[in-house]
Design an enzyme around this catalytic site. Structure first.
Site, PDB file in Angstrom:
ATOM      1  N   THR A 171      -6.340 -14.858  13.948  1.00 27.47           N
ATOM      2  CA  THR A 171      -5.211 -15.150  14.830  1.00 27.47           C
ATOM      3  C   THR A 171      -5.648 -16.148  16.157  1.00 27.47           C
ATOM      4  O   THR A 171      -4.964 -17.034  16.413  1.00 27.47           O
ATOM      5  CB  THR A 171      -4.603 -13.838  15.373  1.00 27.47           C
ATOM      6  OG1 THR A 171      -4.247 -13.166  14.205  1.00 27.47           O
ATOM      7  CG2 THR A 171      -3.209 -14.220  15.979  1.00 27.47           C
ATOM      8  N   GLY A 190      -5.908 -10.146  28.291  1.00 26.99           N
ATOM      9  CA  GLY A 190      -5.532 -11.444  27.612  1.00 26.99           C
ATOM     10  C   GLY A 190      -5.589 -12.695  28.465  1.00 26.99           C
ATOM     11  O   GLY A 190      -6.635 -12.627  28.891  1.00 26.99           O
ATOM     12  N   ILE A 210      -4.869 -12.931  31.608  1.00 22.06           N
ATOM     13  CA  ILE A 210      -4.922 -12.833  33.098  1.00 22.06           C
ATOM     14  C   ILE A 210      -6.465 -13.064  33.251  1.00 22.06           C
ATOM     15  O   ILE A 210      -7.327 -12.205  33.004  1.00 22.06           O
ATOM     16  CB  ILE A 210      -4.642 -11.194  33.257  1.00 22.06           C
ATOM     17  CG1 ILE A 210      -3.382 -10.904  32.960  1.00 22.06           C
ATOM     18  CG2 ILE A 210      -4.713 -10.927  34.863  1.00 22.06           C
ATOM     19  CD1 ILE A 210      -3.002  -9.319  33.026  1.00 22.06           C
ATOM     20  N   GLY A 233       4.036  -7.742  15.407  1.00 22.02           N
ATOM     21  CA  GLY A 233       2.674  -8.090  15.551  1.00 22.02           C
ATOM     22  C   GLY A 233       1.609  -7.600  16.363  1.00 22.02           C
ATOM     23  O   GLY A 233       0.696  -8.235  16.498  1.00 22.02           O
ATOM     24  N   GLU A 266      -1.827  -2.580  14.768  1.00 21.72           N
ATOM     25  CA  GLU A 266      -2.444  -2.947  13.587  1.00 21.72           C
ATOM     26  C   GLU A 266      -1.820  -1.899  12.751  1.00 21.72           C
ATOM     27  O   GLU A 266      -1.298  -1.010  12.954  1.00 21.72           O
ATOM     28  CB  GLU A 266      -3.869  -2.660  13.866  1.00 21.72           C
ATOM     29  CG  GLU A 266      -4.723  -3.263  14.981  1.00 21.72           C
ATOM     30  CD  GLU A 266      -5.069  -4.708  14.476  1.00 21.72           C
ATOM     31  OE1 GLU A 266      -5.201  -4.959  13.301  1.00 21.72           O
ATOM     32  OE2 GLU A 266      -5.449  -5.490  15.474  1.00 21.72           O
ATOM     33  N   LYS A 271     -11.849  -1.707  28.096  1.00 21.42           N
ATOM     34  CA  LYS A 271     -11.640  -2.611  29.311  1.00 21.42           C
ATOM     35  C   LYS A 271     -11.953  -2.434  30.536  1.00 21.42           C
ATOM     36  O   LYS A 271     -12.359  -2.851  31.326  1.00 21.42           O
ATOM     37  CB  LYS A 271     -10.252  -3.131  29.085  1.00 21.42           C
ATOM     38  CG  LYS A 271      -9.911  -4.013  27.708  1.00 21.42           C
ATOM     39  CD  LYS A 271      -8.201  -4.045  27.611  1.00 21.42           C
ATOM     40  CE  LYS A 271      -7.986  -5.021  26.305  1.00 21.42           C
ATOM     41  NZ  LYS A 271      -6.557  -4.849  25.624  1.00 21.42           N
ATOM     42  N   GLY A 279      -1.347 -10.784  22.311  1.00 19.04           N
ATOM     43  CA  GLY A 279      -0.521 -12.038  21.512  1.00 19.04           C
ATOM     44  C   GLY A 279      -1.704 -12.986  21.367  1.00 19.04           C
ATOM     45  O   GLY A 279      -2.413 -13.353  21.938  1.00 19.04           O
TER      46      GLY A 279
HETATM   47  N1  HSE Z   1      -4.780  -4.847  21.198  1.00 20.75           N
HETATM   48  C1  HSE Z   1      -4.800  -5.458  22.467  1.00 20.75           C
HETATM   49  C2  HSE Z   1      -3.738  -4.835  23.386  1.00 20.75           C
HETATM   50  C3  HSE Z   1      -5.072  -6.898  22.322  1.00 20.75           C
HETATM   51  O1  HSE Z   1      -2.813  -4.355  22.743  1.00 20.75           O
HETATM   52  O2  HSE Z   1      -3.738  -4.890  24.500  1.00 20.75           O
HETATM   53  C4  HSE Z   1      -5.511  -7.572  23.489  1.00 20.75           C
HETATM   54  O3  HSE Z   1      -6.810  -7.071  23.964  1.00 20.75           O
END
Ligand code: HSE
Length: 430
Positions: free
Chosen positions: A15, A130, A132, A183, A186, A201, A299
């Site tokens: 993706t 993401g 940011i 989406g 998972e 993170k 995303g």
């Molecule tokens: N699975 C992660 C989330 C994707 O939902 O934040 C981005 O790291």
């Protein structure tokens, strides 16, 4: 010889990989203006053949050993072969962009030591939050800061699920299905919903902030959202709180107080406006005070946008021949940072006791709490609910050491004559 363009090898065409190709194609002019040269995708490696057969390479090592490739983008995810791709690329003299928080958090030492030895760079903005720019924000924008605290909503999937639960007043399982349909989650959602993604993170941000490798396994409490009850979300709303999955790391005189857990946030806090797939991170520094980062944390396009920004920034250093002269991540591998044992962590808590409606229940509970120095700030008793003998007692405590609270709850939970099932406990963020 002067470079005419930057050649990129992409390893992993899922993706985010597809998003990267799309942005590089659509934003050619922006890229050219910022880098001064075009950035071209020369090869793409994936397990299966792809929609661009002219770029397809089956074996990632063919990309790593291609002398025309300047920069490798690792978007495989998971630990292996992602770690091997990164390490072999650095050793082969390639610079790397990765979005892989799991591999970075687990192999922080190996990755950055290799980058330093081979004087190459690895950029990883998309691994946290993401789109940011929090990695850059922390390592460059706040480079001068003594960081006191990092606190964040770091997972878009769980934040989406919590938003769905609140918005539609539905239980966790139903909200999870919506997140899967949209989406975000998972098929096996454990990495997100059990807090592991947030822990990775948080470990990356804390390692950056405090110049030492803070390992995920040393975070003393990692708890997800899977057993959150809609009943508690609704009750706590009436008390003026919102529930968020929070990763936090705070410097105390006895060590870093670090955890990942669902927390109650007061409705006047900026985090309560963070809904759906959005993330927010508050970094508090000695001189900066609070600095808030906000944006889409999950995303395709937000993640791909951060990857392309890394490609652009890294390309500038490649062109000016400045890559790796000063390491991007500087830390002392011998420096050990003390983590505060979780029992010593201090906070107010929300407690919900499912009680048997009979004389003396409230005084028994408050008596045991007092015995362990847990002081009550607010309470509410709702007995005889729907004409049954079920009742609930809600207690908001003053700040308490977690170990004292747990001892008290152990005793209360063992007293079957007053409680029907295990007491619900949620930390209140202050
Ligand atoms: N699975 C992660 C989330 C994707 O939902 O934040 C981005 O790291």
């Amino acid at each position: 010889m002067k470079k005419k363009y930057i050649n990129v090898g992409l390893i992993g065409y899922g993706t985010v990989g597809k998003g990267v190709v799309k942005i590089l194609g659509e934003n050619k002019k922006i890229v050219l203006r910022k880098v001064g040269k075009p950035i071209c995708i020369k090869s793409i490696c994936d397990l299966k053949p792809i929609d661009k057969p002219e770029l397809y390479v089956k074996n990632f090592r063919d990309i790593i050993k291609d002398p025309e490739i300047d920069l490798i983008v690792e978007l495989i995810g998971g630990y292996e072969p992602a770690r091997t791709v990164i390490i072999e690329s650095l050793k082969a003299g390639k610079n790397v962009v990765s979005a892989n928080k799991a591999v970075l958090a687990k192999y922080w030492d190996q990755i950055f030591t290799t980058a330093q030895i081979y004087q190459k760079s690895i950029y990883y903005e998309a691994s946290v939050g993401g789109v940011i720019p929090v990695v850059q924000g922390l390592s460059e924008g706040l480079a001068s800061e003594e960081v006191f605290e990092i606190k964040g909503i770091l997972n878009g999937t769980t934040n989406f699920i919590l938003s769905e639960m609140k918005k539609h007043c539905v239980p966790y399982e139903e909200a999870l299905k919506s997140a899967q349909k949209a989406g975000y989650a998972e098929a096996n959602p454990s990495f997100d919903v059990d807090g592991i993604d947030t822990a990775n993170k948080l470990a990356i941000l804390a390692s950056l902030a405090w110049g030492s490798w803070i390992k995920v396994k040393n975070i003393p409490l990692v708890k997800g959202i899977a057993d959150l009850d809609i009943e508690d979300i609704l009750i706590t709303q009436d008390f003026g709180y919102d529930v968020k999955l929070i990763g936090s790391a705070q410097k105390t005189k006895d060590g870093i107080d670090m955890s990942v857990q669902p927390c109650l946030i007061n409705y006047d806090h900026a985090f309560t406006t963070v809904e759906n797939e959005y993330n927010a991170i508050m970094i508090t520094g000695k001189d900066s005070g609070d600095v808030l980062f906000y944006g889409k944390g999950a995303g395709q396009q937000p993640a791909a946008s951060a990857v392309v920004s890394d490609i652009i920034n890294l390309s500038k250093s490649i062109i000016t021949n400045t890559v790796g002269i000063i390491p991007d991540v500087v830390y002392d591998s011998k420096k050990k940072i003390k983590i505060l044992p979780i029992g010593k962590s201090k906070s107010p808590y929300y407690l919900r006791f499912a009680v048997i409606d009979k004389a003396g229940v409230l005084s028994k509970i408050s008596g045991i709490l007092a015995e362990f120095k847990v002081s009550i700030a607010r309470s509410l008793a709702q007995l005889n609910i729907n004409g049954t003998d079920y009742g609930r007692i809600i207690i908001i405590t003053h700040e308490t050491h977690l170990e004292d609270l747990e001892k008290a709850l152990k005793q209360i939970n063992a007293t079957k004559s007053i409680v029907k099932h295990k007491t619900v406990k949620i930390k209140i963020e202050v």
